[in-house]
Scaffold this motif. Structure first.
Motif, short mmCIF file in Angstrom:
data_model
loop_
_atom_site.label_atom_id
_atom_site.label_comp_id
_atom_site.label_asym_id
_atom_site.label_seq_id
_atom_site.Cartn_x
_atom_site.Cartn_y
_atom_site.Cartn_z
N GLU A 9 0.33 -0.29 -0.30
CA GLU A 9 -0.24 0.03 0.18
C GLU A 9 0.61 1.18 0.00
O GLU A 9 0.17 2.60 -0.05
CB GLU A 9 -0.55 0.41 1.52
CG GLU A 9 -2.22 -1.20 1.67
CD GLU A 9 -3.15 -0.58 3.16
OE1 GLU A 9 -2.51 -0.55 3.23
OE2 GLU A 9 -3.89 -2.08 2.45
N HIS A 10 2.46 1.31 -0.47
CA HIS A 10 3.26 2.36 0.33
C HIS A 10 3.32 3.10 -1.49
O HIS A 10 3.54 3.98 -1.59
CB HIS A 10 4.51 2.08 0.39
CG HIS A 10 4.71 1.14 -0.34
ND1 HIS A 10 4.75 0.22 -0.56
CD2 HIS A 10 6.54 1.57 -0.38
CE1 HIS A 10 6.04 -0.80 -1.68
NE2 HIS A 10 7.16 0.64 -1.36
N ALA A 28 0.65 5.62 4.15
CA ALA A 28 1.44 4.78 3.69
C ALA A 28 2.29 5.12 2.46
O ALA A 28 3.02 4.52 2.01
CB ALA A 28 1.38 3.31 3.75
N ILE A 29 1.60 5.89 2.14
CA ILE A 29 2.09 6.68 0.67
C ILE A 29 2.91 7.24 0.19
O ILE A 29 3.23 8.56 0.60
CB ILE A 29 0.85 6.61 -0.41
CG1 ILE A 29 0.42 5.78 -0.79
CG2 ILE A 29 1.41 7.63 -2.10
CD1 ILE A 29 -1.27 6.01 -2.02
N ASN A 30 4.52 6.26 -0.16
CA ASN A 30 5.40 7.56 -0.29
C ASN A 30 6.36 7.25 -1.43
O ASN A 30 7.64 7.35 -1.62
CB ASN A 30 6.41 7.41 1.43
CG ASN A 30 6.97 5.42 0.49
OD1 ASN A 30 6.78 5.25 0.38
ND2 ASN A 30 7.91 5.60 2.10
N PRO A 142 9.60 -1.61 0.48
CA PRO A 142 7.75 -1.40 2.00
C PRO A 142 8.83 -0.84 3.26
O PRO A 142 9.68 -1.63 4.05
CB PRO A 142 7.49 -2.26 1.92
CG PRO A 142 7.08 -2.21 0.42
CD PRO A 142 9.25 -2.50 0.37
N ASN A 143 9.13 0.16 3.81
CA ASN A 143 8.76 -0.12 5.06
C ASN A 143 8.76 -0.43 6.33
O ASN A 143 10.17 -0.28 7.00
CB ASN A 143 8.66 1.99 5.31
CG ASN A 143 9.43 3.07 4.55
OD1 ASN A 143 8.74 2.91 3.75
ND2 ASN A 143 9.82 3.98 5.44
N VAL A 211 4.97 12.43 5.48
CA VAL A 211 5.01 10.41 4.76
C VAL A 211 6.01 9.87 5.26
O VAL A 211 7.51 11.26 4.99
CB VAL A 211 4.09 10.15 3.46
CG1 VAL A 211 3.36 10.70 3.74
CG2 VAL A 211 5.44 10.62 2.77
N CYS A 214 11.33 7.32 1.13
CA CYS A 214 11.09 5.84 0.74
C CYS A 214 12.59 5.47 0.53
O CYS A 214 13.32 5.84 1.09
CB CYS A 214 10.76 6.22 -0.89
SG CYS A 214 10.29 4.68 -1.64
#
Length: 232
Positions: A9-10, A28-30, A142-143, A211, A214
């Motif tokens: 979902e990022h 969560a989007i980066n 993803p983080n 956010v 990335c």
């Protein structure tokens, strides 16, 4: 090709440049990607540029002067158009032919080169844009699948051995040497290839960011195959 099975979902995908630059990062989007299948022969440009060292910067004037086939001309037109759009947005694109990046072996237990997952940091609000047109493409993570290296106990202990100042200055030491920008992928991590031709906008660590930045890294280049990358 992009591996869509683990994108999570990022990432947010768009179909044009205006949406790429105007869609806000949120939650969560980066990472925002403009997915494209580009025509043209970008390898011809890579092969005809006069290389200078392991990284060669191509200026627009040099790009115009290349004698190219119709497919090469098509690739050049796309590069120049991307350049123009990014400049109009206020960015400063750099077009590189990359044999390889210098690797950092100052501290063998903690390389701080671009082959390590890392985030970009800026004192002002800015985003990172990048597109790989030929060669191996960059990767993001993803983080939730990475851990800041300076928080890993055994690595932190080694860093403390390098530091000889007062305890209250340790965090500043980590920041000054960029140690705090690097991440280690978790054992079950699934790095995501950004693919060829796709133009990406990645969130940067800056004071006004809403956010997390990335996590990304440069790929290991294939021997004999240079990369063509635009980044800003």
């Amino acid at each position: 090709m992009i591996d869509f099975s683990h994108t999570g979902e990022h990432i947010h995908y768009v179909t044009n440049f205006q949406d790429l630059v105007s869609t806000p990062f949120s939650g969560a989007i980066n990472a925002i990607g403009w997915t494209r299948k580009l025509p043209g022969d970008f390898s011809e440009i890579v092969n005809k540029v006069a290389l200078s060292g392991n990284i060669t910067v191509i200026e627009q004037a040099e790009l115009y002067e290349l004698q190219l086939s119709k497919q090469g001309q098509l690739a050049r037109e796309i590069l120049l158009n991307d350049w123009k759009m990014l400049q109009a947005h206020g960015a400063s694109p750099i077009l590189n032919v990359i044999k390889y990046y210098d690797q950092d072996d100052t501290y063998p237990f903690f390389p701080t080169d671009v082959y390590s997952f890392h985030v970009d940091r800026s004192p002002i609000p800015v985003d990172t844009f990048l597109c790989t047109y030929y060669g191996e493409s960059s990767e993001i993570l993803p983080n939730s699948q990475g851990k800041k290296k300076v928080l890993i106990p055994e690595i932190r202990d080694e860093l403390k051995k390098l530091y000889d100042g007062p305890a209250e200055g340790f965090e500043s030491f980590l920041s000054e040497h960029f140690f705090d920008l690097h991440y280690q992928a978790k054992p079950d991590a699934h790095p995501i290839s950004l693919g060829l031709g796709n133009l990406w906008r990645l969130a940067v660590d800056h004071p006004e960011s809403q956010v997390p930045p990335c996590l990304h890294r440069a790929p290991k280049e294939k021997p004999g195959q240079n990369r063509l990358l635009m980044i800003c």
